[in-house]
Design a protein around this motif. Structure first.
Motif, PDB file in Angstrom:
ATOM      1  N   VAL A  32       0.719  -1.245  -0.017  1.00  0.00           N
ATOM      2  CA  VAL A  32      -0.010   0.340   0.006  1.00  0.00           C
ATOM      3  C   VAL A  32       0.578   1.168  -0.230  1.00  0.00           C
ATOM      4  N   ALA A  36       2.186   3.961  -3.522  1.00  0.00           N
ATOM      5  CA  ALA A  36       0.888   5.005  -3.321  1.00  0.00           C
ATOM      6  C   ALA A  36       1.162   5.989  -4.604  1.00  0.00           C
ATOM      7  N   TYR A 119      -4.580   1.244 -10.960  1.00  0.00           N
ATOM      8  CA  TYR A 119      -4.515  -0.110  -9.760  1.00  0.00           C
ATOM      9  C   TYR A 119      -3.109  -1.767  -9.814  1.00  0.00           C
ATOM     10  N   PHE A 122      -0.316  -1.631  -8.092  1.00  0.00           N
ATOM     11  CA  PHE A 122      -0.231  -2.230  -6.070  1.00  0.00           C
ATOM     12  C   PHE A 122      -0.882  -3.718  -6.612  1.00  0.00           C
ATOM     13  N   LEU A 169      -6.586  -8.183   1.051  1.00  0.00           N
ATOM     14  CA  LEU A 169      -5.911  -6.889   0.434  1.00  0.00           C
ATOM     15  C   LEU A 169      -6.605  -7.165  -0.953  1.00  0.00           C
TER      16      LEU A 169
END
Length: 231
Positions: A32, A36, A119, A122, A169
């Motif tokens: 995370v 970021a 995303y 991530f 997650l």
């Protein structure tokens, strides 16, 4: 968590090195933080977003794992028995195999981000950090460096907690977009690099674990790029 951030990133926090290895269970949570800045760049679709995202990623995590990948590649590509491969991996000079591996992993990440959702980095970082936990949980250290030091602290409880966090997650992304389920295949690439390390070197050191982190991330992004292109 502060101790882990201090050790695993370039974020200027003071932490206890000894306590950092007690937080191996939180490796997935690091994704995370480490992704970021890059994710923000990708979300706002700024010019040269792919290059900037990768630069910001390494600005956050540093180049330690990338250096490990170079040494790992030199060892894997060296001809001869196990001892010769280990010697090549520990050589302070980076060979052509190491340079090629670093250039390719950077190229794969930058290019793949052209086709993936914002995303994706991530998800790739999440796989990367969880693959590192699995590498450490093998309990097969090569030498007495940082890899061995962290392996000593890995317990079943830490592995279980890391697995739970990794799963939690991922679930929101699975519910949001079914194609993200395919990202799990990237983790299998990390598992293969672990096996490759064990087969070639008889164990894992910091270089091997760095290679696991880098190749898992790059492999995950490449898989997601193919999925978003064809589906």
């Amino acid at each position: 968590m502060k101790n882990l951030i201090s050790f695993m990133t370039r974020i200027p926090l003071k932490g206890d090195f000894e306590k950092a290895r007690q937080g191996i269970w939180a490796f997935p949570l690091l994704a995370v933080i480490t992704s970021a800045l890059s994710t923000i760049i990708l979300y706002f679709n700024v010019p040269l977003k792919n290059i900037l995202a990768v630069l910001l990623l390494y600005f956050t995590v540093g180049l330690l794992h990338l250096d490990g990948l170079a040494d790992f590649a030199d060892g894997i590509m060296a001809k001869g028995d196990r001892e010769r491969k280990i010697k090549a991996m520990k050589d302070l000079n980076t060979g052509i195999a190491g340079i090629f591996a670093v250039v390719m992993i950077l190229f794969v990440q930058v290019y793949s981000l052209s086709y993936t959702p914002f995303y994706a980095l991530f998800l790739a970082e999440l796989n990367s950090k969880y693959a590192m936990v699995l590498a450490l949980s093998t309990k097969k250290p090569l030498g007495e460096g940082l890899g061995a030091y962290f392996m000593e602290a890995v317990s079943r409880k830490q592995l279980l907690l890391a697995t739970m966090i990794y799963t939690l997650l991922l679930v929101p992304f699975f519910l949001y977009e079914w194609r993200t389920v395919i990202s799990v295949l990237g983790f299998l690439i990390g598992a293969y690099i672990i096996k490759l390390s064990l087969d070639n070197f008889g164990g894992l050191n910091g270089d091997c674990i760095g290679a696991v982190a880098e190749i898992t991330r790059g492999g995950t992004l490449l898989i997601l790029a193919f999925i978003w292109w064809y589906l």
